[in-house]
Design a protein around this motif. Sequence first.
Motif, PDB file in Angstrom:
ATOM      1  N   LYS A  23       0.830  -1.201   0.000  1.00 10.90           N
ATOM      2  CA  LYS A  23       0.000   0.000   0.000  1.00 10.90           C
ATOM      3  C   LYS A  23       0.869   1.258   0.000  1.00 10.90           C
ATOM      4  CE  LYS A  23      -4.125  -1.985   2.124  1.00 10.90           C
ATOM      5  NZ  LYS A  23      -3.807  -3.371   1.836  1.00 10.90           N
ATOM      6  N   PRO A  24       0.298   2.394  -0.406  1.00  5.13           N
ATOM      7  CA  PRO A  24       1.052   3.658  -0.380  1.00  5.13           C
ATOM      8  C   PRO A  24       1.562   3.963   1.025  1.00  5.13           C
ATOM      9  CG  PRO A  24      -0.985   3.918  -1.607  1.00  5.13           C
ATOM     10  CD  PRO A  24      -1.051   2.567  -0.967  1.00  5.13           C
ATOM     11  N   GLU A  25       2.633   4.723   1.087  1.00  9.32           N
ATOM     12  CA  GLU A  25       3.307   4.953   2.366  1.00  9.32           C
ATOM     13  C   GLU A  25       2.384   5.601   3.393  1.00  9.32           C
ATOM     14  OE1 GLU A  25       7.278   7.226   4.157  1.00  9.32           O
ATOM     15  OE2 GLU A  25       6.886   7.171   2.000  1.00  9.32           O
ATOM     16  N   ALA A  26       1.597   6.604   2.991  1.00 10.20           N
ATOM     17  CA  ALA A  26       0.713   7.284   3.939  1.00 10.20           C
ATOM     18  C   ALA A  26      -0.327   6.322   4.506  1.00 10.20           C
ATOM     19  CB  ALA A  26       0.020   8.461   3.262  1.00 10.20           C
ATOM     20  N   GLU A  27      -0.894   5.481   3.636  1.00 14.46           N
ATOM     21  CA  GLU A  27      -1.876   4.501   4.096  1.00 14.46           C
ATOM     22  C   GLU A  27      -1.222   3.458   4.973  1.00 14.46           C
ATOM     23  OE1 GLU A  27      -5.344   1.575   2.216  1.00 14.46           O
ATOM     24  OE2 GLU A  27      -4.063   2.767   0.909  1.00 14.46           O
ATOM     25  N   ARG A  28      -0.003   3.082   4.644  1.00 17.28           N
ATOM     26  CA  ARG A  28       0.720   2.091   5.444  1.00 17.28           C
ATOM     27  C   ARG A  28       0.993   2.618   6.860  1.00 17.28           C
ATOM     28  NH1 ARG A  28       4.210   1.049   1.886  1.00 17.28           N
ATOM     29  NH2 ARG A  28       5.965   2.289   2.652  1.00 17.28           N
ATOM     30  N   ARG A  29       1.404   3.882   6.962  1.00 19.68           N
ATOM     31  CA  ARG A  29       1.650   4.468   8.286  1.00 19.68           C
ATOM     32  C   ARG A  29       0.364   4.539   9.102  1.00 19.68           C
ATOM     33  NH1 ARG A  29       4.902   8.358   5.507  1.00 19.68           N
ATOM     34  NH2 ARG A  29       3.174   9.862   5.724  1.00 19.68           N
ATOM     35  N   PHE A  30      -0.722   4.897   8.432  1.00 20.09           N
ATOM     36  CA  PHE A  30      -2.008   4.963   9.122  1.00 20.09           C
ATOM     37  C   PHE A  30      -2.419   3.595   9.656  1.00 20.09           C
ATOM     38  CE2 PHE A  30      -6.559   4.031   8.331  1.00 20.09           C
ATOM     39  CZ  PHE A  30      -7.077   4.666   9.450  1.00 20.09           C
ATOM     40  N   LEU A  31      -2.308   2.561   8.827  1.00 16.61           N
ATOM     41  CA  LEU A  31      -2.703   1.219   9.256  1.00 16.61           C
ATOM     42  C   LEU A  31      -1.811   0.695  10.370  1.00 16.61           C
ATOM     43  CD1 LEU A  31      -3.614  -0.413   5.829  1.00 16.61           C
ATOM     44  CD2 LEU A  31      -5.176   0.163   7.690  1.00 16.61           C
ATOM     45  N   PHE A  32      -0.536   1.067  10.337  1.00 21.08           N
ATOM     46  CA  PHE A  32       0.354   0.656  11.434  1.00 21.08           C
ATOM     47  C   PHE A  32      -0.118   1.237  12.755  1.00 21.08           C
ATOM     48  CE2 PHE A  32       3.964   1.594  14.211  1.00 21.08           C
ATOM     49  CZ  PHE A  32       4.481   0.321  14.394  1.00 21.08           C
ATOM     50  N   LYS A  33      -0.474   2.510  12.766  1.00 21.68           N
ATOM     51  CA  LYS A  33      -0.986   3.137  13.985  1.00 21.68           C
ATOM     52  C   LYS A  33      -2.302   2.489  14.421  1.00 21.68           C
ATOM     53  CE  LYS A  33       0.971   7.796  13.405  1.00 21.68           C
ATOM     54  NZ  LYS A  33       0.624   9.241  13.282  1.00 21.68           N
ATOM     55  N   LEU A  34      -3.187   2.254  13.455  1.00 21.02           N
ATOM     56  CA  LEU A  34      -4.476   1.660  13.775  1.00 21.02           C
ATOM     57  C   LEU A  34      -4.304   0.272  14.364  1.00 21.02           C
ATOM     58  CD1 LEU A  34      -7.571   2.048  13.588  1.00 21.02           C
ATOM     59  CD2 LEU A  34      -7.459   0.977  11.322  1.00 21.02           C
ATOM     60  N   ASP A  35      -3.444  -0.537  13.743  1.00 19.76           N
ATOM     61  CA  ASP A  35      -3.179  -1.870  14.276  1.00 19.76           C
ATOM     62  C   ASP A  35      -2.610  -1.792  15.682  1.00 19.76           C
ATOM     63  OD1 ASP A  35      -4.035  -3.070  11.935  1.00 19.76           O
ATOM     64  OD2 ASP A  35      -2.022  -3.256  11.087  1.00 19.76           O
ATOM     65  N   ALA A  36      -1.638  -0.904  15.864  1.00 21.12           N
ATOM     66  CA  ALA A  36      -0.962  -0.810  17.157  1.00 21.12           C
ATOM     67  C   ALA A  36      -1.938  -0.413  18.266  1.00 21.12           C
ATOM     68  CB  ALA A  36       0.183   0.206  17.076  1.00 21.12           C
ATOM     69  N   CYS A  37      -2.859   0.483  17.978  1.00 23.94           N
ATOM     70  CA  CYS A  37      -3.800   0.950  18.998  1.00 23.94           C
ATOM     71  C   CYS A  37      -4.971  -0.015  19.177  1.00 23.94           C
ATOM     72  CB  CYS A  37      -4.319   2.333  18.631  1.00 23.94           C
ATOM     73  SG  CYS A  37      -3.079   3.641  18.705  1.00 23.94           S
ATOM     74  N   LEU A  38      -5.697  -0.276  18.102  1.00 20.49           N
ATOM     75  CA  LEU A  38      -6.923  -1.060  18.199  1.00 20.49           C
ATOM     76  C   LEU A  38      -6.653  -2.514  18.555  1.00 20.49           C
ATOM     77  CD1 LEU A  38      -9.928  -1.475  17.932  1.00 20.49           C
ATOM     78  CD2 LEU A  38      -9.684  -1.484  15.444  1.00 20.49           C
ATOM     79  N   LEU A  39      -5.730  -3.153  17.842  1.00 18.80           N
ATOM     80  CA  LEU A  39      -5.491  -4.578  18.088  1.00 18.80           C
ATOM     81  C   LEU A  39      -4.802  -4.817  19.420  1.00 18.80           C
ATOM     82  CD1 LEU A  39      -4.477  -5.926  14.558  1.00 18.80           C
ATOM     83  CD2 LEU A  39      -6.721  -5.841  15.646  1.00 18.80           C
ATOM     84  N   THR A  40      -3.918  -3.909  19.822  1.00 20.45           N
ATOM     85  CA  THR A  40      -3.256  -4.082  21.119  1.00 20.45           C
ATOM     86  C   THR A  40      -4.273  -4.039  22.250  1.00 20.45           C
ATOM     87  OG1 THR A  40      -1.179  -3.128  20.343  1.00 20.45           O
ATOM     88  CG2 THR A  40      -1.565  -3.115  22.718  1.00 20.45           C
ATOM     89  N   TYR A  41      -5.114  -3.010  22.241  1.00 24.41           N
ATOM     90  CA  TYR A  41      -6.120  -2.919  23.299  1.00 24.41           C
ATOM     91  C   TYR A  41      -7.106  -4.084  23.237  1.00 24.41           C
ATOM     92  CZ  TYR A  41     -10.316  -1.595  25.787  1.00 24.41           C
ATOM     93  OH  TYR A  41     -11.418  -1.618  26.604  1.00 24.41           O
TER      94      TYR A  41
END
Length: 520
Positions: A23-41
């Motif tokens: 995926k494009p870099e901006a979308e990749r950074r967004f998904l990394f943050k989303l995964d880190a927050c949502l999936l961790t909790y």
Amino acid sequence: MSPSKKHDSSRPWTSYLWDTWDKPEAERRFLFKLDACLLTYAALSYFSKYLDQQNITNAYVSGMQEDLGLHGNQLNYITTAWTCGYVIGQIPSNMLITRIRPSIWIPAMEVIWSVLTMVLASAKNFETLVAVRFLVGLAESTFYPAIQYVIGSWYKGDELGKRACIFHTASALGPMFSGFLQTGAYNGLNGVHGLAGWKWLFIIDGIITIPIALLGFVIMPDLPSTTRPSIFYTQEQIDIGKRRMEEIGRKPPAAFTRKKILGFFTTWHIYTLVPLYILFNNGGGPANSMIFWLKSFNTPGHQVFTVGQINTYPLGIQAVQVVTTLSYAWWSDIVRARWPPMLFAGTWSMITCIVLASTPLYTHITRRWVFYYFTGVQSGLSGLILAWANELNGHDNEKRSFIVASCNMWAYVMQAWLPIVIFPQVEQPRVLKGNITTACINFGMMSFAMLTLYLSRRDQRLAAKRRASTAPSEVSEDIALEDESDADSKKSKAAEVTEVTNDIPVPVLASEYRCATTSV
């Protein structure tokens, strides 16, 4: 070749390992943050809840039965009390969460759940256990369907299965850790401050959960339409999240109307997805028999397995569940179909139940031990079924939330009484009728998976015919032949095309992920 197939053929192999790598870099950074927050909790919180669900059984075989004078099927009734509370709260909670911010509602209920869990350590009798377990179930009912709904509000089809299943693996890790925790509590804390080891188990569980709940207030995202810019997400990233959902037709919350609510019940989705989930959720009953089987080796004056061994040896079931859950997730997202793992797991589970029903309890110890571990093969389908529900109902946000909650709620309505009938505690560990019934349940689960596939493909075919009969290119050619001065006529025809096209359920139009149309 269709555009989606062209896209698949050019997809780099690394994206099959993890779906954000192409995926494009901006979308990749967004998904990394989303995964880190949502999936961790989500994973930490679900871990703590399954820790508690397993703890009641561990506590029962580690002294609670004797200390409180429990007998007969009372453990089943304690479990049923939790189930009743869990059932009552799910649909109201999932309807509220379309209006109340998930980052407030879910962690707040988790704090209440933590306090109630610690209260269990003060129970003096069977009646108190039943009452508190009911309240624990009521508080916990807000979590699982709500998290699955939130996950389904952020991820596309080739991402959703992995996230739903990664989160769900916590349901296996919780019981695994519970066995070791109970062993440590029994051996290290038994008698400390005058409390039995099984009581410490509930206290520790509550202590673990409170900081997780507080973390949720900080990192839990809301829906794409309600998440606000913060230290975790910029407005640009939130806009990326909204755009991604628009691309696949997954709608944001809308007003409740009479037509919308009637639509919950006038389409086929609730009548196949809910039975599918009910049958899955009640298709792993033999897994609970292993701990009773191990305990049955001990007779007065002759101990074969210690309390620690009884609590830890069955953890292989959860280890199998973790491996198969993650395997199903990647398999499903790669082939872009939800049903193949369901057929595989259902068939394996049927064979397992038949073997357990036909194998003597104590003459083929190794064989029975291995097949008890195999009961975990079926347990990893929850995320895939609810991912399918999110995808097939993405065009109606409120219906999607309702069906996800209904799947889990009705599954536990059945679980409130079915184990008492087919796996009564007084028949453990033989439970012949339970093993035979579970084999039939898994056959039914596979049947409803195929019915869901058939109906979704039928809808795809009908929608394709509608699009073909009202193709915008054909209407455009007709308009081009008309007098150029007839502008009003042109606008009218173009509007008709837009109206007809928009009336088609959006998941049918989305080429991003065609779970339902994958060839058998």
